[in-house]
Enzyme design. Sequence first.
Site, PDB file in Angstrom:
ATOM      1  N   ASN A 152       5.468   0.438   6.817  1.00 26.25           N
ATOM      2  CA  ASN A 152       5.730   1.870   6.920  1.00 26.25           C
ATOM      3  C   ASN A 152       4.801   2.556   7.922  1.00 26.25           C
ATOM      4  OD1 ASN A 152       4.077   1.130   4.420  1.00 26.25           O
ATOM      5  ND2 ASN A 152       3.491   3.275   4.664  1.00 26.25           N
TER       6      ASN A 152
ATOM      7  N   HIS B 256       0.558   1.244  -5.236  1.00 27.23           N
ATOM      8  CA  HIS B 256       1.941   1.661  -5.015  1.00 27.23           C
ATOM      9  C   HIS B 256       2.854   1.242  -6.165  1.00 27.23           C
ATOM     10  CE1 HIS B 256       1.377   3.286  -1.044  1.00 27.23           C
ATOM     11  NE2 HIS B 256       0.879   2.156  -0.588  1.00 27.23           N
TER      12      HIS B 256
ATOM     13  N   HIS C 209       1.666  -4.102   1.648  1.00 30.90           N
ATOM     14  CA  HIS C 209       1.792  -2.713   1.221  1.00 30.90           C
ATOM     15  C   HIS C 209       0.691  -2.308   0.248  1.00 30.90           C
ATOM     16  CE1 HIS C 209       3.697   1.113   1.175  1.00 30.90           C
ATOM     17  NE2 HIS C 209       4.173   1.043  -0.056  1.00 30.90           N
TER      18      HIS C 209
END
Length: 326
Positions: free
Chosen positions: A117, A219, A245
């Site tokens: 991202n 997350h 992530h």
Amino acid sequence: MVSIKPMMILIILGLCLILECGKAELPRFEHPIKPDGSLSLLVVGDWGRRGLFNQSQVAAQMGKMGEEADVDFIVSTGDNFYDDGLTGINDPAFEESFTNVYLSPSLQKQWYIVLGNHDYRGDVLAQLDPILTQKDKRWFCMRSYVLNTDVAEFFFLDTTPFSDKYFSDPDHTYDWRGILPREEYLSNLLKDLDTALKQSTSNWKIVIGHHTIRSGGYHGNTVELENRLLPILQENHVDLYINGHDHCLEHITTSESPIQFLTSGGGSKAWKNKFNPVNKDDLKFYYDGQGFLTMKITKADLHFQYYDIFGNILHQSSLPKGFYPM
């Protein structure tokens, strides 16, 4: 399928940049295995910080373990350049965070890379541009693709466009060139992945994306991937899902399927004490510090180990082929 060679990389990446990828069946490539029939690799994610936040220390240990294991290639699980990707093909962050950090001889192998991202916050097409492969021949980055290694097939997946929150984020902008219309892109990607998995006759099926499906990190689980991707992985008897992530290292299993969920997002800045409780029977290992993953695969079994920046083995596990009921 084609063997990975520098000139072929430039040609394929150039074509995919023009076509913006994801609009045809997944591109397929081959990487040779060792004469003894084994394959060794390193996996690192969330790393690109110009050597800071222990990125250089992680890289040094990767070099040592890479030499010891005689690795065949390295996998990046995304977020390759912080905080906002690359500004373009001439951004010095490419050399400062990649070329000048991963200097060990054992790391001068092919790198197979997916986008995260943070990469989408910059000029996302820059990371797909063949000019970067001219700058450093190790660099191989596409949105989604299949890598066949004879003993295992790796399915690299572009997971950022699945997440709803990035499309309504008031604090950051994202480069969605090649993604819109979004639903068409995602539907085609899932269809192509499903087809590629069904066609696979490999001993091991390993899917690699940036975002978590199952995680005890900051997350946590990615709901969109749980709803849309996970059923396809289960239906097609995928053995492992590997992601970054979450800036940690972890190994998770669940009672709903034999898929092993491995997080390798400790390439630089880690998150201390940002743990989301998960079922203790599912969580086999969790470490909220820097490190990386090593893996050795044969047709009969798969062995993986997690290392910290001091070279300590934090966790290891072996999976015999056949543990997934067909």
